[in-house]
Enzyme design. Sequence first.
Site, PDB file in Angstrom:
ATOM      1  N   HIS A 157       0.847  -1.201   0.000  1.00  0.00           N
ATOM      2  CA  HIS A 157       0.000   0.000   0.000  1.00  0.00           C
ATOM      3  C   HIS A 157       0.883   1.251   0.000  1.00  0.00           C
ATOM      4  CE1 HIS A 157      -2.901   3.052   1.106  1.00  0.00           C
ATOM      5  NE2 HIS A 157      -3.834   2.207   0.701  1.00  0.00           N
TER       6      HIS A 157
ATOM      7  N   GLU B 272      -3.809   1.716  -7.567  1.00  0.00           N
ATOM      8  CA  GLU B 272      -4.199   2.860  -6.736  1.00  0.00           C
ATOM      9  C   GLU B 272      -3.255   4.036  -7.011  1.00  0.00           C
ATOM     10  OE1 GLU B 272      -6.509   1.573  -3.038  1.00  0.00           O
ATOM     11  OE2 GLU B 272      -4.407   1.521  -2.515  1.00  0.00           O
TER      12      GLU B 272
END
Length: 223
Positions: free
Chosen positions: A86, A151
Amino acid sequence: MIFAANLKCNHTRASFKIYADVLNKTMGVKCDDIIVFPPSIAFLESQTNFIQGAQNFYPCINGAFTGELGKEHLDEFGIKCVLIGHSERRILGDETLIKAKFDFAKEHNYKIVFCIGEDLKTKNSGKTLEFLKSQLDIIDLNYKNLIIAYEPIYSIGTGVSADIKDISSVLEYLTTLSQAPLLYGGSVNENNIKEILSIENCGGVLVGSAALKVENFIKLIKG
Ligand code: PEP
């Protein structure tokens, strides 16, 4: 479609229990396409109708790794799904073991949600695809339990998702590298989710802010 919620550093043990109860009741039966990543302190031991995932772990069974969480700890909660790469962890400098984590999770057959994404500078220099490929080069793209989450960093937590055409061309490119399901993440909310899910090659979403309240996450799932 896969609906994944990253609760980040939000929710306590008590509040996540309520979150999970509401989600369990709404789902009614076990649903493998709904994944929630709570803070590790809030992991539930009880069965859930969604997959409970870990935002972080250390690639070990146990051992002298102060402050870390090993497989033994995930096992206690039946956790078989992990988030790796992430951007918030990469930016904090905490995500330094990406390849080791991936290899460990693969060895132990975890479902892996692997996050990639470029920053605005990379996007503006026209090097997005090259950059994303470099992020994927270190992992096994044929791993059967892999999910890739695209993302773009510039859209995470901003309230403004990436341009639909940009998402679409990135996802199309990713299909040439892997057959893994492809998620989009970055300011997904009830106003844009329909359009995002209608993008060809989009297999679901990874949601942060708009999934913090369980009612909102359920609205996204129900469409
Ligand atoms: C995320 O943290 O993975 C994310 C997509 O956050 P947000 O939905 O808040 O942009």
